[in-house]
Each structure stands twice: as structure tokens, then as C-alpha cells.
Write an enzyme that holds these catalytic residues in place. Structure first.
Site, PDB file in Angstrom:
ATOM      1  N   SER A  72      -3.604   1.045   3.791  1.00 58.47           N
ATOM      2  CA  SER A  72      -2.947   2.385   3.751  1.00 58.47           C
ATOM      3  C   SER A  72      -2.985   2.781   2.378  1.00 58.47           C
ATOM      4  CB  SER A  72      -1.351   1.940   4.117  1.00 58.47           C
ATOM      5  OG  SER A  72      -0.702   2.908   3.772  1.00 58.47           O
TER       6      SER A  72
ATOM      7  N   TYR B  10       6.208  -3.089   3.426  1.00 58.19           N
ATOM      8  CA  TYR B  10       4.936  -2.503   4.070  1.00 58.19           C
ATOM      9  C   TYR B  10       3.801  -2.471   3.001  1.00 58.19           C
ATOM     10  CZ  TYR B  10       2.112   0.718   6.747  1.00 58.19           C
ATOM     11  OH  TYR B  10       0.905   1.232   7.356  1.00 58.19           O
TER      12      TYR B  10
END
Length: 306
Positions: free
Chosen positions: A145, A167
Site C-alpha cells: 500500500s 494497517y
């Protein structure tokens, strides 16, 4: 006819539905499914055993499972970004924009760390016999990401039990792991790459804000894409780097580069390589911690190990 695709999913109905869609478009394709929950070590070990029985080798493994439990927008951070002129940077990287709550799973591990990284790591380790020493190179392709940030990660708290950016931490840990796997396994014919799909509207992102707010924001997001190429928005566009890597010779790729799916303002998809902000010494130390945790956790599952 030359490719056998095995869809691994924790929801058997979804994987079967996906298989049916593929076969409807390509009736001669070889497509099978397997059920696995990457956040559950027993499930990971069982599926590794099943895959070793089914296949003699694996050419590509896409490591794509991910969760972001109870994400919340940090409106104070957004306001600060607006005042300091960093809003566009924050919107394109999600830096400081979101906080998430986390919890322990049934294995006593932080759920996000276990699902987003450690389950994949154990799977790769259990499948080494199918991935290494083949006539042709095998490939690991991790979905990372743009939210993977060093500031969210700590070696002393690598499961991110104490923070609110689990995350981000798990995705930075993914980048570190890929770097070390290349160092350890390239000479055995196994190569690892990292991709970023960009900002994709999915069930994960839709949970961040109420649906009516997304409907109001979507025109603005399409407009932002003229300035922020990482706003891929659709899963099709987000998969651009995954498909592109499938066609590349692994020896020609840079182990310290993340391959980003990008979309122009006019909707043209392309791949942009960007150097990862990773420290190789930190990566090696983290890898050793993963090995220690692997040894510690697998002692509970001796009955599932060959």
C-alpha cells in the site's frame, strides 16, 4: 490451457462464484479453488498441506489478503493538512488520515498483523518445496500500500499492539519481508515483488465513511485523479501492476522497488516503479523476529506439520 489458476479465499461461496465467472468467459480454463483464512494459522497449515498434495510446483503466488478493522477518519489530521498545505499528499498516501482498532485473534496474535502479513509468511514457508529449485523461477507478488510507512512500524512492537495504525504497520512489514526474501531465496529461483494498487473503492474503503458520504465525494475523487495518479478507484485499474508483473522476467526487477498501479485523469492505466523507503538492516532484524515467532507459534500445531 497452459495456466492452472487456483483461487484461495476464506469465503468458499465467493471463490466458487469467481471461478464460475472465469469459466463463463474462458470455458477451457483450468480453475480450482481452495478455502483458507490467512488470519488463522491452523487454516494456513491445512491449506499448505492440501496445496502440496495437489501441485508439484507453484509459479506465482499472489499474497493479497488484507483487513482494516473499524477504520476511522482522523478529521483533526485532515484539518491540519488543509492548513499546512499537505492535504493532497495526505489524500494520496492516507498518511495520518486513518486510525484503526485492532484485537487479538485465536492464536494470540494481533489480528491485522496475523492476516495481512504473518499468515502469508507462514504460507510461503510451508510452500518452499513448491516454490524453490524449479526449472523456471517462481514468484511471490505481495499487495502492499502507499499507506506503508516507516513511522507506523516499530521493531519493538512489530505486531502494532500499542498503536492505532495497524494497517500501515502491517504493509510496511510486508515491504521489509519482501526485501529479505529476495536476499534469502533468489539463488534458489524464488523472487518476491511488492505492488500498490492505489486507492481502490472496495468493501474495505467503503467501511471508512457512511455510504451517502462516498456518493457525495465520488465526483471530487474523480476530479482529484487529474492530480493524483494513484486514485485508480476501480479494482480493474488497481490490478494493473499485478498483471504487469506477471509478464516480467523476475531477474530484471529491482528488489527495492514497489510497483504502483496508476491511472491518468483520462483513465489510462499504467505502472510506475518507486523506490521503497526501507532500511535493509531493519528488514533483516524483522525477518529474524518472524522466524522466532514462527517457531514459537508452530509448536502448538505439531499435528498439522509434516
Amino acid at each position: 490451457g497452459r495456466i492452472h489458476l487456483c483461487i484461495a479465499c476464506r469465503n468458499d461461496q465467493k471463490s466458487e462464484a469467481t471461478r464460475d465467472l472465469i469459466l463463463a468467459a474462458h470455458p477451457a480454463a483450468q480453475v480450482s479453488t481452495v478455502e483458507v483464512d490467512l488470519g488463522n494459522l491452523a487454516s494456513v497449515l491445512r491449506v499448505a498441506q492440501e496445496l502440496r498434495c495437489r501441485f508439484q510446483r507453484l509459479d506465482f503466488v499472489y499474497l493479497n489478503a488484507g483487513i482494516m478493522p473499524n477504520p476511522h477518519v482522523n478529521f483533526k489530521a485532515l484539518w491540519r493538512g488543509l492548513l499546512t498545505g499537505k492535504l493532497l499528499h495526505m489524500l494520496t498516501t492516507a498518511e495520518g488520515v486513518m486510525t484503526q482498532t485492532d484485537r487479538l485473534n485465536g492464536d494470540g496474535l494481533q489480528e491485522v498483523f496475523a492476516t495481512n502479513l504473518f499468515g502469508h509468511f507462514i504460507l510461503v514457508r510451508q510452500l518452499e518445496s513448491l516454490l524453490c529449485g524449479n526449472e523456471k523461477p517462481s514468484r511471490l507478488i505481495w499487495t502492499s500500500s502507499s499507506n506503508a510507512r516507516e513511522s507506523a512500524f516499530s521493531l519493538s512492537d512489530y505486531q502494532h499492539a500499542k498503536g492505532q495504525e495497524s494497517y500501515s504497520s502491517s504493509k510496511y512489514a510486508t515491504d521489509l519481508t519482501s526485501v529479505v526474501l529476495n536476499r534469502k531465496f533468489n539463488n534458489q529461483g524464488l523472487y518476491s515483488s511488492v505492488v500498490c494498487p492505489g486507492l481502490v473503492m472496495s468493501n474495505m474503503t467503503y467501511r471508512i465513511l457512511p455510504v451517502f458520504l462516498w456518493k457525495l465525494l465520488m465526483p471530487i475523487m474523480w476530479l482529484i485523479r487529474f492530480f493524483a495518479k494513484t486514485y485508480t478507484l476501480t479494482p480493474h485499474n488497481g490490478a494493473e501492476a499485478h498483471v504487469w508483473l506477471f509478464k516480467q522476467k523476475p531477474e530484471s526487477l529491482d528488489a527495492l522497488v514497489k510497483y504502483h498501479s496508476c491511472t491518468s485523469g483520462l483513465g489510462k492505466s499504467y505502472v510506475e516503479p518507486r523506490k521503497m523507503d526501507v532500511d535493509e538492516e531493519t528488514a533483516e532484524k524483522f525477518y529474524q523476529k518472524l522466524l522466532e515467532l514462527e517457531k514459537e507459534t508452530l509448536e502448538k500445531y505439531s499435528d498439522l506439520l509434516d
